[in-house]
Write a protein that holds these residues in place. Structure first.
Motif, short mmCIF file in Angstrom:
data_model
loop_
_atom_site.label_atom_id
_atom_site.label_comp_id
_atom_site.label_asym_id
_atom_site.label_seq_id
_atom_site.Cartn_x
_atom_site.Cartn_y
_atom_site.Cartn_z
N PRO A 4 40.11 7.26 57.10
CA PRO A 4 41.29 6.66 56.46
C PRO A 4 42.44 7.66 56.41
CG PRO A 4 39.31 6.36 55.12
CD PRO A 4 38.96 7.32 56.20
N GLU A 5 43.62 7.15 56.11
CA GLU A 5 44.79 8.01 56.06
C GLU A 5 44.66 9.10 55.00
OE1 GLU A 5 47.37 8.05 58.14
OE2 GLU A 5 46.24 6.54 59.24
N LEU A 6 43.87 8.84 53.97
CA LEU A 6 43.67 9.84 52.92
C LEU A 6 42.88 11.01 53.49
CD1 LEU A 6 43.98 10.65 49.96
CD2 LEU A 6 41.82 9.46 49.49
N ASN A 7 43.56 12.13 53.66
CA ASN A 7 42.93 13.30 54.26
C ASN A 7 43.55 14.52 53.60
OD1 ASN A 7 41.61 15.12 55.87
ND2 ASN A 7 42.28 14.26 57.81
N SER A 8 43.00 14.92 52.47
CA SER A 8 43.62 15.94 51.64
C SER A 8 43.65 17.30 52.32
CB SER A 8 42.86 16.06 50.31
OG SER A 8 41.50 16.34 50.55
N SER A 9 44.67 18.06 51.99
CA SER A 9 44.79 19.42 52.53
C SER A 9 43.82 20.35 51.81
CB SER A 9 46.23 19.93 52.36
OG SER A 9 46.56 19.97 50.98
N ILE A 10 43.62 21.52 52.42
CA ILE A 10 42.74 22.54 51.84
C ILE A 10 43.60 23.68 51.32
CG2 ILE A 10 40.88 24.18 52.30
CD1 ILE A 10 39.96 22.39 54.57
N LYS A 11 43.42 24.03 50.04
CA LYS A 11 44.12 25.18 49.47
C LYS A 11 43.08 26.11 48.86
CE LYS A 11 48.52 22.96 48.41
NZ LYS A 11 49.51 22.64 47.37
N MET A 12 43.13 27.38 49.23
CA MET A 12 42.16 28.35 48.72
C MET A 12 42.86 29.67 48.42
SD MET A 12 38.65 27.84 50.85
CE MET A 12 39.38 28.25 52.40
N GLU A 13 42.18 30.44 47.60
CA GLU A 13 42.69 31.77 47.25
C GLU A 13 41.63 32.82 47.51
OE1 GLU A 13 44.12 32.00 43.29
OE2 GLU A 13 45.60 30.40 43.54
N VAL A 14 42.07 33.96 47.99
CA VAL A 14 41.21 35.14 48.12
C VAL A 14 41.80 36.21 47.23
CG1 VAL A 14 40.31 36.91 49.66
CG2 VAL A 14 40.55 34.58 50.48
N GLY A 15 40.99 36.75 46.35
CA GLY A 15 41.54 37.74 45.42
C GLY A 15 40.58 38.84 45.05
N ILE A 16 41.11 40.02 44.92
CA ILE A 16 40.40 41.17 44.34
C ILE A 16 41.31 41.65 43.22
CG2 ILE A 16 39.44 43.46 44.73
CD1 ILE A 16 39.31 42.75 47.72
N GLU A 17 40.77 41.68 42.02
CA GLU A 17 41.58 41.92 40.83
C GLU A 17 42.47 43.17 40.96
OE1 GLU A 17 41.00 42.12 35.97
OE2 GLU A 17 39.27 41.95 37.28
N ASP A 18 43.76 42.93 40.77
CA ASP A 18 44.79 43.99 40.80
C ASP A 18 44.94 44.66 42.17
OD1 ASP A 18 45.36 43.58 38.10
OD2 ASP A 18 43.80 45.02 37.48
N CYS A 19 44.29 44.12 43.19
CA CYS A 19 44.37 44.73 44.53
C CYS A 19 44.91 43.78 45.59
CB CYS A 19 42.99 45.23 44.97
SG CYS A 19 42.35 46.59 43.98
N LEU A 20 44.43 42.54 45.53
CA LEU A 20 44.74 41.62 46.62
C LEU A 20 44.77 40.19 46.09
CD1 LEU A 20 45.06 41.23 49.77
CD2 LEU A 20 42.59 40.86 49.81
N HIS A 21 45.79 39.45 46.48
CA HIS A 21 45.88 38.03 46.14
C HIS A 21 46.51 37.30 47.32
CE1 HIS A 21 47.22 34.66 43.18
NE2 HIS A 21 46.30 34.28 44.04
N ILE A 22 45.69 36.48 47.99
CA ILE A 22 46.14 35.73 49.17
C ILE A 22 45.86 34.25 48.94
CG2 ILE A 22 45.80 35.35 51.65
CD1 ILE A 22 44.90 38.23 51.88
N GLU A 23 46.81 33.41 49.30
CA GLU A 23 46.61 31.97 49.30
C GLU A 23 46.69 31.48 50.74
OE1 GLU A 23 48.51 30.61 44.99
OE2 GLU A 23 49.46 29.98 46.88
N TYR A 83 49.69 33.02 52.71
CA TYR A 83 50.71 33.68 51.88
C TYR A 83 50.10 34.93 51.24
CZ TYR A 83 52.71 28.98 52.20
OH TYR A 83 53.19 27.78 52.66
N PHE A 84 50.81 36.05 51.33
CA PHE A 84 50.37 37.30 50.71
C PHE A 84 51.15 37.48 49.40
CE2 PHE A 84 49.49 37.66 55.18
CZ PHE A 84 48.23 38.25 55.21
N LEU A 85 50.47 37.27 48.28
CA LEU A 85 51.12 37.34 46.97
C LEU A 85 51.02 38.73 46.35
CD1 LEU A 85 49.88 33.93 45.55
CD2 LEU A 85 51.94 34.39 46.87
#
Length: 346
Positions: free
Chosen positions: A169-188, A207-209
Motif C-alpha cells: 500500500p501507499e503507506l510506507n513509513s520512513s526510517i529514522k534512527m540515531e547513533v550516539g555515544i554520550e558526549d562524543c558522537l550524535h548522528i541521525e 546528519y552529524f549533530l
C-alpha cells in the motif's frame, strides 16, 4: 580341471538381466516456446535458466515415453506425473518437506508396445512461496514423471522457478534512527521508506549533530540473514550483499551526507518470513562507522524487500484473477497484495 573365467562386458545401453532402463522419459511444457525463463542459482553457485511461473498459473504439457528397443514391449505398473513443491534443509537432507504435492495418473498398469505421449494438466496450481537456494536451505518446485516397474522405476524430473509478485500500500513509513555515544558522537540518519522493491533506490541522508571523535570511514551495508531450524537447532547465516561507502574522512558538526543506493545491481530475493515454519530470509541496512583507532560502531535496521508486479492491472486470465483475489482477500497493510503475472522491469 582348469576353470576359465570370461570377462562380462556390460554396455550402459544394454538391459542387464532386464534391470536396465528400456525407455526414456521427456517432459515438454505446452507453452515452452513462449514462456519466459528466469535465472536461478543452484547449490554449487552455478546459474541456469528455468521456466518461470507464478502462483495460480496452470502447469500443463506432455510426457513422452520413448522405447529404446524397437519391437520390445515395456511392462509397467502405471505411469504418473507429479507436481511437487518442497523444502530441503541441508543439515537434514534425508527429509524433504513437501508443501505442494499433486499427482496425475497417465496410464493404468499394463504394457507399452510402442513409444507414447501422454497429456497432463495441473489447473490453477497454488505456488505460495518463491523459489530459493540459500546457504542452508533450498525451496524448489518440480515436475516428476515416472513409469512404475516391479524392480526399478524409470523417472525424469524437471525444475521450474516460481516468483511471487506483490505490491505494498501507499503507506510506507520512513526510517529514522540515531547513533550516539554520550558526549562524543550524535548522528541521525533517515531513509525515505522501509519497504523497497528489488529494483528500487534507497534514498536517505545522514546528519552529524555532535562529533567529538575522529571518524575515519563510514559505510552502509546490506546484510542478508538466513534463519533455518527452530528452538535450540536454529541457525543464522549472515551474508553481506552490498557495501556502500558514504564517507572517507572526518566530518564536522552540522554536516549532512546524502545517500543513494540502487538495488537493481545486487542479487536479492523478496523478504521471506517463516516460510512453512522452516526458514526465513530477512534484509538489514547496517550503518558502520570506523574511527582513527579502528574502533567500529554499528547500527542496524531491518527493511522489507518485495518483487514488483505491474502497477496498472492488465487483462488477466481467469486463473490469474483467482490467484489475485485469493491473495488480496487475506492481505492487510503489512502484507503485500498479489499482482498480475507480469514483473515490472523498471
Amino acid at each position: 580341471m582348469q576353470l576359465l573365467f570370461l570377462p562380462l562386458i556390460f554396455n550402459s545401453s544394454m538391459s542387464f538381466f532386464g534391470f536396465g532402463q528400456s525407455a526414456e522419459i521427456d517432459i515438454v511444457l505446452n507453452d515452452a516456446e513462449t514462456r519466459k525463463k528466469a535465472e536461478h542459482k543452484s547449490e554449487d553457485g552455478r546459474k541456469d535458466k528455468y521456466f518461470l511461473f507464478y502462483d495460480g498459473e496452470t502447469v500443463s504439457g506432455k510426457v513422452n515415453v520413448t522405447l529404446k528397443y524397437h519391437g520390445k514391449r515395456l511392462e509397467h505398473n502405471g505411469i504418473k506425473i507429479e507436481f511437487i513443491g518442497q523444502i530441503e534443509l541441508y543439515y537434514d537432507r534425508g527429509n524433504h518437506h513437501e508443501f505442494v504435492s499433486l499427482v496425475k495418473d497417465l496410464a493404468r498398469p499394463g504394457e507399452l508396445t510402442q513409444s507414447q505421449t501422454f497429456d497432463f494438466e495441473f489447473t490453477h496450481v497454488e505456488k505460495p512461496y518463491e523459489s530459493y537456494t540459500g546457504q542452508n536451505v533450498k525451496l524448489r518446485y518440480f515436475l516428476r514423471a515416472a513409469v512404475s516397474r516391479r524392480l526399478n522405476d524409470i523417472s525424469k524430473e524437471q525444475d521450474i522457478v516460481v516468483h511471487t509478485l506483490s505490491t505494498y500500500p501507499e503507506l510506507n513509513s520512513s526510517i529514522k534512527m540515531e547513533v550516539g555515544i554520550e558526549d562524543c558522537l550524535h548522528i541521525e540518519f533517515e531513509y525515505n521508506k522501509s519497504k523497497y522493491h528489488l529494483k528500487d533506490v534507497i534514498v536517505g541522508k545522514i546528519y552529524f549533530l555532535l562529533v567529538r571523535i575522529k571518524i575515519r570511514h563510514m559505510e552502509i551495508d546490506i546484510i542478508k540473514r538466513e534463519t533455518t531450524g527452530t528452538g535450540p537447532n536454529i541457525y543464522h547465516e549472515n551474508d553481506t550483499i552490498a557495501k556502500y561507502e558514504i564517507m572517507d574522512g572526518a566530518p564536522v558538526r552540522g554536516e549532512s551526507i546524502p545517500i543513494r543506493l540502487f538495488l537493481a545491481g545486487y542479487e536479492m530475493t523478496p523478504t521471506m518470513r517463516d516460510i512453512n515454519k522452516k526458514f526465513s530470509v530477512r534484509y538489514y541496512l547496517n550503518l558502520v562507522l570506523i574511527d582513527e583507532e579502528e574502533r567500529r560502531y554499528f547500527k542496524q535496521q531491518e527493511i522489507t524487500l518485495w518483487r514488483k508486479g505491474d502497477i496498472v492491472r492488465k487483462s488477466m486470465s481467469h486463473q490469474a484473477v483467482i490467484a489475485s483475489q485469493r491473495f488480496e482477500g487475506s492481505s492487510n497493510q503489512e502484507k503485500p497484495r498479489s499482482q498480475s503475472h507480469n514483473e515490472d522491469d523498471s
